[in-house]
Design a protein around this motif. Structure first.
Motif, PDB file in Angstrom:
ATOM      1  N   ILE A   1       6.731  14.929 -65.106  1.00  0.00           N
ATOM      2  CA  ILE A   1       5.866  15.389 -66.194  1.00  0.00           C
ATOM      3  C   ILE A   1       4.432  15.470 -65.719  1.00  0.00           C
ATOM      4  CG2 ILE A   1       4.970  14.785 -68.484  1.00  0.00           C
ATOM      5  CD1 ILE A   1       7.645  13.381 -69.001  1.00  0.00           C
ATOM      6  N   SER A   2       3.765  16.571 -66.045  1.00  0.00           N
ATOM      7  CA  SER A   2       2.351  16.743 -65.702  1.00  0.00           C
ATOM      8  C   SER A   2       1.509  16.233 -66.863  1.00  0.00           C
ATOM      9  CB  SER A   2       2.029  18.221 -65.471  1.00  0.00           C
ATOM     10  OG  SER A   2       2.721  18.695 -64.355  1.00  0.00           O
ATOM     11  N   PRO A   3       0.442  15.524 -66.558  1.00  0.00           N
ATOM     12  CA  PRO A   3      -0.432  15.051 -67.645  1.00  0.00           C
ATOM     13  C   PRO A   3      -1.156  16.230 -68.296  1.00  0.00           C
ATOM     14  CG  PRO A   3      -1.406  14.540 -65.528  1.00  0.00           C
ATOM     15  CD  PRO A   3      -0.051  15.122 -65.270  1.00  0.00           C
ATOM     16  N   LEU A   4      -1.418  16.097 -69.583  1.00  0.00           N
ATOM     17  CA  LEU A   4      -2.153  17.146 -70.285  1.00  0.00           C
ATOM     18  C   LEU A   4      -3.591  17.161 -69.803  1.00  0.00           C
ATOM     19  CD1 LEU A   4      -0.859  16.614 -73.926  1.00  0.00           C
ATOM     20  CD2 LEU A   4      -0.256  18.448 -72.337  1.00  0.00           C
ATOM     21  N   SER A   5      -4.130  18.349 -69.604  1.00  0.00           N
ATOM     22  CA  SER A   5      -5.531  18.435 -69.196  1.00  0.00           C
ATOM     23  C   SER A   5      -6.409  18.359 -70.434  1.00  0.00           C
ATOM     24  CB  SER A   5      -5.782  19.751 -68.426  1.00  0.00           C
ATOM     25  OG  SER A   5      -5.474  20.834 -69.257  1.00  0.00           O
TER      26      SER A   5
ATOM     27  N   LEU B   1       7.906  13.351 -50.379  1.00  0.00           N
ATOM     28  CA  LEU B   1       7.542  14.161 -51.541  1.00  0.00           C
ATOM     29  C   LEU B   1       6.290  13.595 -52.203  1.00  0.00           C
ATOM     30  CD1 LEU B   1       8.431  16.517 -53.393  1.00  0.00           C
ATOM     31  CD2 LEU B   1       9.619  14.802 -54.771  1.00  0.00           C
ATOM     32  N   SER B   2       5.299  14.446 -52.390  1.00  0.00           N
ATOM     33  CA  SER B   2       4.085  14.019 -53.085  1.00  0.00           C
ATOM     34  C   SER B   2       4.284  14.211 -54.585  1.00  0.00           C
ATOM     35  CB  SER B   2       2.880  14.826 -52.612  1.00  0.00           C
ATOM     36  OG  SER B   2       2.944  16.151 -53.105  1.00  0.00           O
ATOM     37  N   LEU B   3       3.529  13.481 -55.374  1.00  0.00           N
ATOM     38  CA  LEU B   3       3.603  13.609 -56.821  1.00  0.00           C
ATOM     39  C   LEU B   3       3.153  14.998 -57.250  1.00  0.00           C
ATOM     40  CD1 LEU B   3       4.382  12.044 -59.343  1.00  0.00           C
ATOM     41  CD2 LEU B   3       2.019  11.310 -59.545  1.00  0.00           C
ATOM     42  N   GLU B   4       2.158  15.541 -56.580  1.00  0.00           N
ATOM     43  CA  GLU B   4       1.672  16.888 -56.890  1.00  0.00           C
ATOM     44  C   GLU B   4       2.778  17.928 -56.678  1.00  0.00           C
ATOM     45  OE1 GLU B   4      -1.367  20.068 -54.912  1.00  0.00           O
ATOM     46  OE2 GLU B   4      -2.048  18.002 -55.041  1.00  0.00           O
ATOM     47  N   SER B   5       3.525  17.814 -55.580  1.00  0.00           N
ATOM     48  CA  SER B   5       4.630  18.741 -55.326  1.00  0.00           C
ATOM     49  C   SER B   5       5.747  18.548 -56.338  1.00  0.00           C
ATOM     50  CB  SER B   5       5.178  18.551 -53.909  1.00  0.00           C
ATOM     51  OG  SER B   5       4.207  18.912 -52.960  1.00  0.00           O
ATOM     52  N   ALA B   6       6.033  17.295 -56.686  1.00  0.00           N
ATOM     53  CA  ALA B   6       7.067  17.028 -57.685  1.00  0.00           C
ATOM     54  C   ALA B   6       6.689  17.657 -59.022  1.00  0.00           C
ATOM     55  CB  ALA B   6       7.275  15.524 -57.835  1.00  0.00           C
ATOM     56  N   ARG B   7       5.422  17.604 -59.372  1.00  0.00           N
ATOM     57  CA  ARG B   7       4.953  18.243 -60.616  1.00  0.00           C
ATOM     58  C   ARG B   7       5.067  19.754 -60.518  1.00  0.00           C
ATOM     59  NH1 ARG B   7       0.002  14.176 -61.124  1.00  0.00           N
ATOM     60  NH2 ARG B   7       0.984  12.649 -62.499  1.00  0.00           N
ATOM     61  N   ALA B   8       4.671  20.314 -59.367  1.00  0.00           N
ATOM     62  CA  ALA B   8       4.731  21.768 -59.186  1.00  0.00           C
ATOM     63  C   ALA B   8       6.173  22.281 -59.226  1.00  0.00           C
ATOM     64  CB  ALA B   8       4.072  22.155 -57.868  1.00  0.00           C
ATOM     65  N   LEU B   9       7.110  21.457 -58.779  1.00  0.00           N
ATOM     66  CA  LEU B   9       8.527  21.841 -58.813  1.00  0.00           C
ATOM     67  C   LEU B   9       9.152  21.590 -60.188  1.00  0.00           C
ATOM     68  CD1 LEU B   9       9.597  20.419 -55.338  1.00  0.00           C
ATOM     69  CD2 LEU B   9       9.610  22.830 -56.015  1.00  0.00           C
ATOM     70  N   GLY B  10       8.410  20.984 -61.099  1.00  0.00           N
ATOM     71  CA  GLY B  10       8.917  20.708 -62.433  1.00  0.00           C
ATOM     72  C   GLY B  10       9.801  19.481 -62.512  1.00  0.00           C
ATOM     73  N   LEU B  11       9.636  18.553 -61.575  1.00  0.00           N
ATOM     74  CA  LEU B  11      10.479  17.363 -61.523  1.00  0.00           C
ATOM     75  C   LEU B  11       9.858  16.176 -62.242  1.00  0.00           C
ATOM     76  CD1 LEU B  11      11.467  17.579 -57.768  1.00  0.00           C
ATOM     77  CD2 LEU B  11      12.742  18.442 -59.714  1.00  0.00           C
TER      78      LEU B  11
END
Length: 169
Positions: free
Chosen positions: A163-167, A151-161
């Motif tokens: 926290i995504s950093p604020l842009s 599992l990549s961190l990008e996929s984990a973020r896309a799946l909502g698992l």
């Protein structure tokens, strides 16, 4: 060479070590090793093996015989044979992944539910990283351009698992 009195002790130690850990599940596969960077982020590396095909070619079986002045006394001898040709070279992809401390049974159960909601995971929600979960991860990520069961961190973020950093901006 191990001497006879020590053989029994070594065998006993190995047997005890195996008995403590117990047998591994049939579909258990060790997860790929993660590399932890100095900043605390974790990275996985996916190795894509080279793919070869056999094509007709020639193989030299006898070398040419040359005179001292470089003239050819006897030319080389070749035979027809199949030879390997690289179709796809070996590849290595490095990507950021969730660190092992984040991969708890609760995280894995949530991952299984998220993949099941997308129709990729059909097994029971067990909270373990089994073969069915790895296959579902690979299916999800391959549509996103990463052919990996890690599992990549990008996929984990896309799946909502995760926290995504604020842009910014």
């Amino acid at each position: 060479m191990i001497r006879p009195p020590f053989r029994a002790a070594a065998l006993l130690a190995l047997t005890a070590a195996c008995a403590e850990t117990g047998p591994a599940p049939e579909d258990a596969e060790p997860p790929p090793p993660l590399e932890t960077a100095a900043d605390g982020r974790c990275y996985a590396t996916e190795i894509t093996p080279a793919v070869y095909e056999q094509v007709p070619g020639q193989v030299q079986v006898v070398q040419a015989e040359l005179a001292a002045d470089g003239t050819v006394i006897r030319p080389p001898i070749y035979r027809n044979a199949t030879v390997p040709r690289v179709v796809r070279p070996r590849g290595e992809t490095r990507f950021e992944a969730p660190c092992p401390a984040e991969i708890t049974p609760e995280f894995l159960a949530t991952l299984q539910r998220a993949l099941a909601a997308r129709g990729l995971y059909r097994g029971p929600v067990t909270g373990t990283l089994d073969a069915a979960t790895r296959d579902a991860i690979r299916a999800y990520q391959s549509t996103r351009g990463l052919d990996s069961a890690q599992l990549s961190l990008e996929s984990a973020r896309a799946l909502g698992l995760v926290i995504s950093p604020l842009s910014e901006g």
